[in-house]
Design a protein around this motif. Structure first.
Motif, PDB file in Angstrom:
ATOM      1  N   ALA A  83       5.762  -5.454  -7.457  1.00 20.54           N
ATOM      2  CA  ALA A  83       4.324  -5.669  -7.222  1.00 20.54           C
ATOM      3  C   ALA A  83       4.036  -5.783  -5.727  1.00 20.54           C
ATOM      4  O   ALA A  83       3.044  -5.230  -5.231  1.00 20.54           O
ATOM      5  N   PHE A  84       4.892  -6.492  -4.987  1.00 27.10           N
ATOM      6  CA  PHE A  84       4.683  -6.648  -3.545  1.00 27.10           C
ATOM      7  C   PHE A  84       4.849  -5.309  -2.818  1.00 27.10           C
ATOM      8  O   PHE A  84       4.098  -5.009  -1.882  1.00 27.10           O
ATOM      9  N   LYS A  85       5.820  -4.507  -3.230  1.00 27.96           N
ATOM     10  CA  LYS A  85       6.009  -3.192  -2.608  1.00 27.96           C
ATOM     11  C   LYS A  85       4.836  -2.273  -2.926  1.00 27.96           C
ATOM     12  O   LYS A  85       4.387  -1.496  -2.069  1.00 27.96           O
ATOM     13  N   PHE A  86       4.359  -2.359  -4.157  1.00 24.72           N
ATOM     14  CA  PHE A  86       3.172  -1.577  -4.524  1.00 24.72           C
ATOM     15  C   PHE A  86       1.987  -1.995  -3.666  1.00 24.72           C
ATOM     16  O   PHE A  86       1.220  -1.164  -3.172  1.00 24.72           O
ATOM     17  N   GLY A  87       1.824  -3.320  -3.461  1.00 23.50           N
ATOM     18  CA  GLY A  87       0.757  -3.819  -2.601  1.00 23.50           C
ATOM     19  C   GLY A  87       0.895  -3.318  -1.182  1.00 23.50           C
ATOM     20  O   GLY A  87      -0.104  -3.005  -0.512  1.00 23.50           O
ATOM     21  N   ALA A  88       2.138  -3.229  -0.672  1.00 21.40           N
ATOM     22  CA  ALA A  88       2.354  -2.731   0.682  1.00 21.40           C
ATOM     23  C   ALA A  88       1.893  -1.284   0.823  1.00 21.40           C
ATOM     24  O   ALA A  88       1.323  -0.897   1.856  1.00 21.40           O
ATOM     25  N   ILE A  89       2.120  -0.481  -0.216  1.00 19.61           N
ATOM     26  CA  ILE A  89       1.656   0.919  -0.193  1.00 19.61           C
ATOM     27  C   ILE A  89       0.137   0.979  -0.126  1.00 19.61           C
ATOM     28  O   ILE A  89      -0.443   1.766   0.637  1.00 19.61           O
ATOM     29  N   ILE A  90      -0.531   0.144  -0.924  1.00 20.48           N
ATOM     30  CA  ILE A  90      -1.994   0.099  -0.885  1.00 20.48           C
ATOM     31  C   ILE A  90      -2.475  -0.353   0.492  1.00 20.48           C
ATOM     32  O   ILE A  90      -3.482   0.154   1.017  1.00 20.48           O
ATOM     33  N   CYS A  91      -1.750  -1.285   1.121  1.00 20.46           N
ATOM     34  CA  CYS A  91      -2.104  -1.743   2.473  1.00 20.46           C
ATOM     35  C   CYS A  91      -2.034  -0.604   3.477  1.00 20.46           C
ATOM     36  O   CYS A  91      -2.896  -0.483   4.362  1.00 20.46           O
ATOM     37  N   ILE A  92      -1.006   0.218   3.367  1.00 19.36           N
ATOM     38  CA  ILE A  92      -0.864   1.356   4.283  1.00 19.36           C
ATOM     39  C   ILE A  92      -2.026   2.333   4.109  1.00 19.36           C
ATOM     40  O   ILE A  92      -2.585   2.838   5.086  1.00 19.36           O
ATOM     41  N   LEU A  93      -2.400   2.585   2.851  1.00 20.48           N
ATOM     42  CA  LEU A  93      -3.569   3.431   2.594  1.00 20.48           C
ATOM     43  C   LEU A  93      -4.823   2.826   3.218  1.00 20.48           C
ATOM     44  O   LEU A  93      -5.625   3.524   3.847  1.00 20.48           O
ATOM     45  N   GLY A  94      -4.987   1.506   3.035  1.00 19.40           N
ATOM     46  CA  GLY A  94      -6.140   0.825   3.613  1.00 19.40           C
ATOM     47  C   GLY A  94      -6.162   0.905   5.121  1.00 19.40           C
ATOM     48  O   GLY A  94      -7.224   1.072   5.735  1.00 19.40           O
ATOM     49  N   PHE A  95      -4.992   0.815   5.752  1.00 21.07           N
ATOM     50  CA  PHE A  95      -4.898   0.934   7.209  1.00 21.07           C
ATOM     51  C   PHE A  95      -5.313   2.327   7.663  1.00 21.07           C
ATOM     52  O   PHE A  95      -6.047   2.487   8.656  1.00 21.07           O
ATOM     53  N   ILE A  96      -4.867   3.354   6.949  1.00 21.57           N
ATOM     54  CA  ILE A  96      -5.250   4.730   7.296  1.00 21.57           C
ATOM     55  C   ILE A  96      -6.765   4.905   7.193  1.00 21.57           C
ATOM     56  O   ILE A  96      -7.410   5.481   8.084  1.00 21.57           O
ATOM     57  N   PHE A  97      -7.347   4.408   6.099  1.00 19.47           N
ATOM     58  CA  PHE A  97      -8.805   4.507   5.932  1.00 19.47           C
ATOM     59  C   PHE A  97      -9.532   3.752   7.048  1.00 19.47           C
ATOM     60  O   PHE A  97     -10.549   4.224   7.572  1.00 19.47           O
ATOM     61  N   ALA A  98      -9.022   2.564   7.403  1.00 20.51           N
ATOM     62  CA  ALA A  98      -9.658   1.766   8.454  1.00 20.51           C
ATOM     63  C   ALA A  98      -9.620   2.487   9.797  1.00 20.51           C
ATOM     64  O   ALA A  98     -10.579   2.434  10.582  1.00 20.51           O
ATOM     65  N   MET A  99      -8.519   3.167  10.087  1.00 21.29           N
ATOM     66  CA  MET A  99      -8.399   3.904  11.339  1.00 21.29           C
ATOM     67  C   MET A  99      -9.323   5.120  11.377  1.00 21.29           C
ATOM     68  O   MET A  99      -9.821   5.505  12.445  1.00 21.29           O
TER      69      MET A  99
END
Length: 477
Positions: free
Chosen positions: A451-467
């Motif tokens: 679950a934490f690794k899955f969350g990390a992937i979503i975080c990376i997607l969120g970072f890309i969108f934020a940039m």
């Protein structure tokens, strides 16, 4: 000249205080109700499933109707809808305290939630419409702090009231606060109205979005128990898909849409909204899962688990105003991207947790998650609203409210699902019984790790969108 500047600052401070107080009010209300559910269940001799309808009512009503009220705010004026929402919320709160049955309480809770659906998204629009861009980040940061404070105080206050007065008392808390906020809103909020030409309300569109979101929210709240193959789940998802398709077609063709689909052609707006979805997805998923990690894997009691989970909330309250001020100075994009990067860092740290990770290493990880969401929320909120047309601020704030709500709902539904499916797969390999899992922290940890690794992937997607979401040069008020 100096007196006029002081008077203008005083008006701005009143606007910030009123909107922040309204956010604090519904945050306290929501968290007090959740902590009171066991008491309410026992009082009415009801089942847990029956009592769970009360928080579900909030999600269904608020998420499914904010677009309608956001549109009404754009047409009739933000102040009118904001104050009307406060009055309905206070009236509903007062009536809930005297509910004779659980069904009556549920009906009155729905009525109360209509008020919250009116004033909560409109508050954001009031800040972005009535305040200059140079202080909007600070204002949104203060608002985020007020919300965090409400969610921190709510469980403590609700627990105390339930122990000494009873569940009825939780509904009396907000009455004096709500009355004061309403009076201040009538006196201090400006009566701005961006629309110069009359518009009609797309009531069919409002019905379609309600029919679309209501079954989806229901499925996300029950899929963990019923499963995806359940006939009710399949039927709800079918209704969701059909209603959503009809809604999009309708909004593209109608003259006065309840949701202007053209807003999403602005990629900066769309990317900012997607990053918000990702951020709330992982944060709410984390807040739901982490108590189970602390209790089931680490063996902490409820009190100590609660103390640990106060860390991210406190960090949010501290850093949200700072992040808001900084976003006013250097731009919202940089601050929101930093927030998502810190969120990814926190989940990267979580993914290395084991059943024997020192307790003192857990706290810094949670603090980083709190700093991250504190940095992200005010900056992202400002960025989203900056890309909404001036005459669509109510609509834009409603879209933001829906995205935030749905992000949280998806996070709470999907991340536990990842955890449980991983554990099921592990026990099949080990040929274990499900009853033995509770006595095997290592097996449970495989689920949390996934679950934490899955969350990390979503975080990376969120970072890309934020940039990808760029700042927009602010217009003068």
């Amino acid at each position: 000249m100096e007196d006029s500047l002081k008077q203008e600052r005083r008006k701005q401070n009143w606007i910030i205080a009123i909107v922040s107080a309204s956010v604090f009010m519904f945050s306290v209300d929501y968290s007090m109700l959740n902590i009171s559910l066991p008491t309410i269940t026992k009082y009415f001799s009801a089942t847990i499933a029956s009592a769970s309808r009360l928080p579900l009512a909030y999600l269904l009503v608020v998420t499914s109707t904010v677009l309608l009220f956001g549109k009404l705010g754009d047409i009739l004026g933000l102040k009118k809808i904001f104050t009307a929402g406060l009055i309905i919320f206070i009236a509903g709160t007062s009536l809930c305290a005297f509910a004779p049955t659980l069904d009556t309480l549920f009906a009155l809770r729905i009525f109360q939630c209509f008020g919250e659906a009116m004033f909560s998204p409109i508050g954001i629009a009031i800040i972005t419409t009535c305040l200059p861009s140079s202080i909007q980040g600070r204002a949104l940061g203060i608002m985020a702090t007020a919300q965090g404070l409400g969610f921190c105080l709510g469980p403590v206050l609700g627990g105390y009231i339930n122990s000494h007065i009873g569940w009825h008392g939780i509904f009396f808390v907000n009455i004096p606060v709500g009355v004061c906020v309403t009076i201040a809103a009538f006196k201090a909020l400006p009566s701005k109205r961006e629309k110069t030409s009359p518009e009609k309300i797309d009531y069919l569109g409002a019905v379609l979005i309600f029919i679309s979101l209501a079954p989806l929210i229901y499925v996300l709240n029950t899929v963990g128990k019923s499963g995806l193959n359940n006939p009710v789940t399949i039927s709800c998802l079918t209704v969701f898909a059909i209603a959503l398709a009809l809604f999009i077609i309708r909004e593209k063709r109608v003259r006065y849409p309840i949701l202007d689909i053209a807003m999403f052609r602005n990629l900066d707006f769309t990317f900012a909204v997607l990053s918000a979805f990702c951020a709330i997805f992982v944060y709410m998923g984390l807040m739901f899962l982490f108590p189970f990690y602390l209790s089931m894997v680490r063996g902490l009691d409820v009190l100590h688990s609660g103390l640990f989970l106060m860390a991210p909330a406190l960090m949010l309250m501290i850093f949200a105003p700072i992040a808001g001020i900084v976003s006013d100075m250097i731009g919202a994009r940089k601050v929101s991207s930093l927030g998502m990067a810190l969120t990814a860092l926190a989940f990267f740290m979580f993914s290395f947790f084991t059943p024997k990770t020192p307790i003192l290493l857990i706290l810094p990880s949670l603090m980083i998650a709190g700093v991250a969401i504190g940095c992200f929320l005010p900056a992202n909120n400002k960025l989203v609203m900056a890309h909404v047309p001036r005459d669509r601020q109510g609509m834009g704030s409603a879209v933001y409210k829906i995205v935030m709500s749905m992000g949280g709902i998806f996070g709470i539904a999907v991340m536990p699902l990842v955890l449980m499916e991983t554990i099921y797969a592990k026990i099949l390999v080990l040929n274990m019984n499900m009853q033995d899992v509770k006595n095997s922290p290592e097996v449970m940890m495989t689920g949390f790790d996934a679950a934490f690794k899955f969350g990390a992937i979503i975080c990376i997607l969120g970072f890309i969108f934020a940039m990808l979401a760029k700042d927009k040069k602010a217009e003068k008020i």
